[in-house]
Design an enzyme around this catalytic site. Sequence first.
Site, PDB file in Angstrom:
ATOM      1  N   ILE A  21     -18.216  10.667  47.654  1.00 34.43           N
ATOM      2  CA  ILE A  21     -18.183  11.771  47.030  1.00 34.43           C
ATOM      3  C   ILE A  21     -19.460  12.221  46.406  1.00 34.43           C
ATOM      4  O   ILE A  21     -20.006  13.526  46.256  1.00 34.43           O
ATOM      5  CB  ILE A  21     -17.320  11.886  45.976  1.00 34.43           C
ATOM      6  CG1 ILE A  21     -17.593  10.746  44.717  1.00 34.43           C
ATOM      7  CG2 ILE A  21     -15.895  11.787  46.321  1.00 34.43           C
ATOM      8  CD1 ILE A  21     -16.683  10.804  43.681  1.00 34.43           C
ATOM      9  N   LYS A  22     -20.525  11.101  46.213  1.00 37.91           N
ATOM     10  CA  LYS A  22     -21.998  11.462  46.006  1.00 37.91           C
ATOM     11  C   LYS A  22     -22.199  12.724  44.847  1.00 37.91           C
ATOM     12  O   LYS A  22     -23.089  13.505  44.692  1.00 37.91           O
ATOM     13  CB  LYS A  22     -22.551  12.024  46.982  1.00 37.91           C
ATOM     14  CG  LYS A  22     -22.861  11.027  48.267  1.00 37.91           C
ATOM     15  CD  LYS A  22     -23.771  11.614  49.242  1.00 37.91           C
ATOM     16  CE  LYS A  22     -24.354  10.775  50.545  1.00 37.91           C
ATOM     17  NZ  LYS A  22     -22.857  10.579  51.185  1.00 37.91           N
ATOM     18  N   ARG A  23     -21.266  12.155  43.601  1.00 40.92           N
ATOM     19  CA  ARG A  23     -21.183  13.093  42.471  1.00 40.92           C
ATOM     20  C   ARG A  23     -22.640  12.620  41.519  1.00 40.92           C
ATOM     21  O   ARG A  23     -23.153  11.336  41.793  1.00 40.92           O
ATOM     22  CB  ARG A  23     -20.001  12.687  41.417  1.00 40.92           C
ATOM     23  CG  ARG A  23     -18.655  13.241  42.337  1.00 40.92           C
ATOM     24  CD  ARG A  23     -18.962  14.794  42.850  1.00 40.92           C
ATOM     25  NE  ARG A  23     -17.507  15.333  42.882  1.00 40.92           N
ATOM     26  CZ  ARG A  23     -17.326  15.653  44.058  1.00 40.92           C
ATOM     27  NH1 ARG A  23     -17.924  15.404  45.292  1.00 40.92           N
ATOM     28  NH2 ARG A  23     -15.711  15.959  44.575  1.00 40.92           N
TER      29      ARG A  23
END
Length: 289
Positions: A96-98
């Site tokens: 998700i690479k938040r």
Amino acid sequence: MIIDRLYGEVKNKGNVCVGLDTCLDYVPDNMMDRNASVEDILFEFNKRVIDATIDIVPCYKVQIAFYEAYGLKGMSAYKKTLEYIRNNGSIVIADIKRGDISSTAQMYAKAHFEGDFESDIITLNPYMGFDSIIPYLDYVEKKDKGLFILLRTSNGGAKDIQYLNVNGNEKLYNHVGDKLKEIALKYMGRCGYSSIGAVVGGTHLEEAEEIRNRLDNMFFLIPGYGAQGGKGSDVAHYLKNGNGGVVNSSRGIITAYKKYEDGIEKFDEYIRKAALNMKEDISSGSKVL
């Protein structure tokens, strides 16, 4: 701890992480039922891939963007895929690479470590600051969750920021790695690795030994194999004694059937064959070191 589970799965099944970056273009014609919804088509494809590989790979990485692109039905397929992987005893990494902070990060943590989209490990981007990681740590400590945090990626644009010199002549990604290692030491498993790991692209062989030695207690998620140019002999340098990392491949596995005239008829066989070939390629590379 989740890292002990992952370490054990790698020990038993090798280093291949199957990337489920699934879109309709990848689905063979015989799965494209005109009466089926996007949700059913995407999930059925993923289920076939998982069933063909679950006994030979340690984990799956599900890239959320490929499901967001199809709206609510795509996100329903995403939910079903996460549940199917976890209910069948495997480990799922939600890519998700938040990278936000404070209450926003708290909600991201709740969204992806609880409820409909619960996963075992998620990816984060630390380049907004290390306070972007803090809201997730309670889940690591109390809920047996894990993090893979972007460190040095395999894309060409990585050099725009990650390679900038700081503190004299030190690369920024090394500075970030040192800070992440400090945090990681608080969440160590029995296997000698932390539940906080790093995303390290496997396409820069000249930096592999330094990164591996510098971050000796951090488990790696290693993209860049196959389509991005990484080979088994390259990514093996980011491992330690054949463990300490999983190597992701998406298109190279889930579209493997397209290479063969009878690929549609033998879809499951060719998916499995691609995963086994990758596993052997990495293993052979590790043995040479």
